[in-house]
Design an enzyme around this catalytic site. Structure first.
Site, PDB file in Angstrom:
ATOM      1  N   ASP A 149       0.855  -1.195   0.000  1.00 24.34           N
ATOM      2  CA  ASP A 149       0.000   0.000   0.000  1.00 24.34           C
ATOM      3  C   ASP A 149       0.883   1.234   0.000  1.00 24.34           C
ATOM      4  OD1 ASP A 149      -2.442  -1.429   0.186  1.00 24.34           O
ATOM      5  OD2 ASP A 149      -2.133  -1.692   2.331  1.00 24.34           O
ATOM      6  N   ASP A 183      -7.129  -1.368  -4.422  1.00 22.92           N
ATOM      7  CA  ASP A 183      -8.176  -0.966  -3.477  1.00 22.92           C
ATOM      8  C   ASP A 183      -9.067   0.117  -4.080  1.00 22.92           C
ATOM      9  OD1 ASP A 183      -7.093  -2.669  -1.532  1.00 22.92           O
ATOM     10  OD2 ASP A 183      -5.763  -1.108  -0.778  1.00 22.92           O
TER      11      ASP A 183
END
Length: 219
Positions: A149, A183
């Site tokens: 991420d 995401d």
């Protein structure tokens, strides 16, 4: 929407997602940040669990490795289910809105699955060092990869005024989650289904105005 266009969208999302993750892994040390704007930073973290970094062993009496395996297998079944939903939607000439939304969800889920399944085999650790692609000392094995991420939007990071009861003088931040392109694709797809629910499920694709089924080969 044809299957070719859906596949093109999926490939595009996967390409951007994986290129961005590989770049971050091979250029950033874990925890390193780069400020693009005051409200947007590239902040490298790794997530070995589910959403928000949750892990199954936080809730069940199992080891972290067992929890990771269970979670990864669940993700694989989920991706397979979403893939079938997409295939069936295209075959039945569902609305373009629905096909785009499901394509984004599928691409995002598959993007994170690639991290979970393979990254532990091809990267070394990023703790206090920049990782190497196809390292001779990988940090894990098959199914034990960590999701990369990097997108961080600290839109608000302040100290609340002292006059606010109880919370006065305490720090307050929004938006804290760090996420990735995959995401974003999942969230966008779900958002489309929620906001354009009637349009997504209430009409056939313009490519099949009569709603008649055709073979996928004709798409």
């Amino acid at each position: 929407m044809s299957i070719k266009k859906s596949v093109l969208l999926i490939v595009l999302v996967l390409l951007v997602d994986q290129v961005s993750k590989i770049y971050i892994k091979t250029h950033f040390v874990l925890g390193e940040s780069y400020e693009v704007f005051e409200w947007f930073k590239i902040h490298f973290i790794e997530n070995s669990g589910a959403a928000w970094g949750a892990k199954l062993n936080d809730f069940l009496p199992i080891s972290e490795n067992t929890g990771k395996i269970i979670l990864t297998i669940f993700r694989l079944f989920a991706v397979a289910g979403i893939g079938y939903w997409l295939y069936d939607s295209i075959k039945k000439h569902a609305s373009r809105t629905l096909v785009i939304a499901v394509s984004l969800i599928f691409a995002g889920a598959l993007g994170n699955i690639i991290d979970s399944v393979f990254y532990g085999m091809i990267f070394n650790e990023s703790i206090n060092e920049i990782a190497t692609l196809f390292s001779d000392e990988p940090y894990g094995g098959l199914f034990f990869g960590k999701v990369v991420d990097m997108l961080y939007f600290p839109l608000i990071d302040t100290i609340l005024p002292a006059w606010i009861p109880y919370f006065g003088g305490k720090s307050f931040s929004f938006f804290d989650p760090v996420f990735n392109i995959a995401d974003t694709a999942i969230s966008t797809g779900v958002g489309i289904l929620l906001v354009f629910n009637k349009k997504a499920f209430g009409q056939k694709s313009d490519e099949d105005p009569l709603g008649e089924n055709q073979d996928l080969e004709n798409l």
